[in-house]
Scaffold this active site. Structure first.
Site, mmCIF file in Angstrom:
data_model
loop_
_atom_site.group_PDB
_atom_site.id
_atom_site.type_symbol
_atom_site.label_atom_id
_atom_site.label_comp_id
_atom_site.label_asym_id
_atom_site.label_seq_id
_atom_site.Cartn_x
_atom_site.Cartn_y
_atom_site.Cartn_z
ATOM 1 N N GLY A 11 0.832 -1.192 0.000
ATOM 2 C CA GLY A 11 0.000 0.000 0.000
ATOM 3 C C GLY A 11 0.864 1.237 0.000
ATOM 4 C CG ASN A 105 -2.950 4.307 11.640
ATOM 5 O OD1 ASN A 105 -1.966 4.979 11.928
ATOM 6 N ND2 ASN A 105 -3.650 4.505 10.536
ATOM 7 N NE ARG A 133 -3.009 1.395 -2.774
ATOM 8 C CZ ARG A 133 -3.657 0.253 -2.951
ATOM 9 N NH1 ARG A 133 -3.082 -0.725 -3.611
ATOM 10 N NH2 ARG A 133 -4.864 0.083 -2.475
ATOM 11 C CE LYS A 184 -0.249 7.906 13.431
ATOM 12 N NZ LYS A 184 0.586 7.093 12.518
ATOM 13 C CD GLU A 264 -6.054 1.032 10.346
ATOM 14 O OE1 GLU A 264 -5.135 0.197 10.285
ATOM 15 O OE2 GLU A 264 -5.864 2.256 10.214
#
Length: 305
Positions: A11, A105, A133, A184, A264
């Site tokens: 990816g 992540n 991408r 994060k 996610e």
């Protein structure tokens, strides 16, 4: 020990790392999902990296997980929910003492991977680099950032770490990688779900700051309960800085939802809520936000876990 970088996940970030390592003369091999993807990659002639006005193609060797030969170093660059199943599939090929770099992540998937391969060393990574991408096998380097890597179990720096500097990958080894990952995660939890629920770009959250602040307050409390007070410092201020700096952008979760892709959430907001439950911490704003997001995803026919 082999110096080859096996890269699982072609990816955006996986391709970005692969191209820079190959450009620096490092041995790199891509691991692709199946024979169909391998054939498509071979027909394309390699990975193309676009940086500003420059375009370069790298004919990096590729294989499927079913290939033979030991893997000593593996960069896992797939989505968090795909990481453990993918690594489990590769487990028979992982040499004793193999090192796995995890670029996922959120939190939770790293432990899932470690459980699959107790004979390997798992190194956690937190990245602020941007790439996307443009098409199959074509990735654009969208934003310079930084990468922090660390191992909560073993603080020693891996022998191959200089490969990153030689490849122009900005990176630092840190003994506080969990603090980086929790910080994060908190930023993502404070921004991403609300952009989905309010159907807005990041800047649209400036019209919902009381809600953002309430979520930040509970995330800060959770971080302190988890022994991560540094990750909680001035969280609300940094969230607002990120919202302002990326005002015209759409969050990754928003983009996934709009494209009909799985999010996610399980490893971001879901992980935060599960940890809060384990610690016996009541976080009503966070729980309500999670439930609203789950309801929203289910109404769209998307996975909510």
């Amino acid at each position: 020990m082999s110096s080859t970088w096996h890269i699982l996940g072609a990816g955006s970030l996986g391709s970005l790392w692969a191209c820079r390592l190959a450009r620096a003369g490092k041995a790199v091999r891509l691991i692709l999902r199946d024979e169909r993807r391998l054939k498509a990659y071979q027909q394309a002639g390699g990975l193309t990296l676009l940086e500003q006005d420059l375009s370069n193609r790298y004919a990096i060797p590729a294989e499927t997980a079913a290939a033979h030969g030991p893997i000593h170093r593996l960069l896992v660059a797939c989505k968090a929910y795909d990481a453990a199943p993918a690594v489990a599939h590769l487990a028979p090929r992982l040499a004793e003492g193999a090192e796995i770099v995890l670029l996922q992540n959120g939190l939770g998937s790293q432990d899932e991977v470690a459980d699959q391969v107790p004979h390997a060393r798992c190194i956690f990574a937190s990245s602020t680099e941007g790439a996307f991408r443009e098409d199959d096998w074509r990735v654009r380097f969208a934003g310079h950032g930084f990468n922090w890597l660390g191992d909560p179990v073993n603080p020693s720096t891996p022998e191959w770490f200089d490969d990153l500097h030689e490849a122009g990958i900005p990176a630092e080894w840190t003994v506080d990688i969990l603090t980086r990952l929790w910080r994060k995660l908190a930023l993502n939890c404070a921004i991403n779900p609300l952009t989905v629920l309010h159907d807005c770009h990041n800047g649209g959250l400036l019209g919902h700051l009381p809600e953002v602040d309430a979520v930040c307050a509970e995330l800060g409390a959770l971080l302190c309960h988890c022994g991560q007070p540094q990750a909680a410092e001035n969280l609300d201020e940094e969230v607002q800085r990120v919202i302002l700096a990326t005002a015209a952008n759409y969050s990754s979760m928003y983009q996934d939802v709009r494209a009909g892709r799985r999010t996610e959430v399980h490893y971001l907001l879901g992980h935060a809520c599960r940890v809060a439950t384990r610690h016996g911490v009541a976080l009503p704003q966070l729980e309500q936000l999670h439930q609203r997001l789950v309801d929203n995803l289910q109404a769209r026919g998307l996975p909510s876990a």
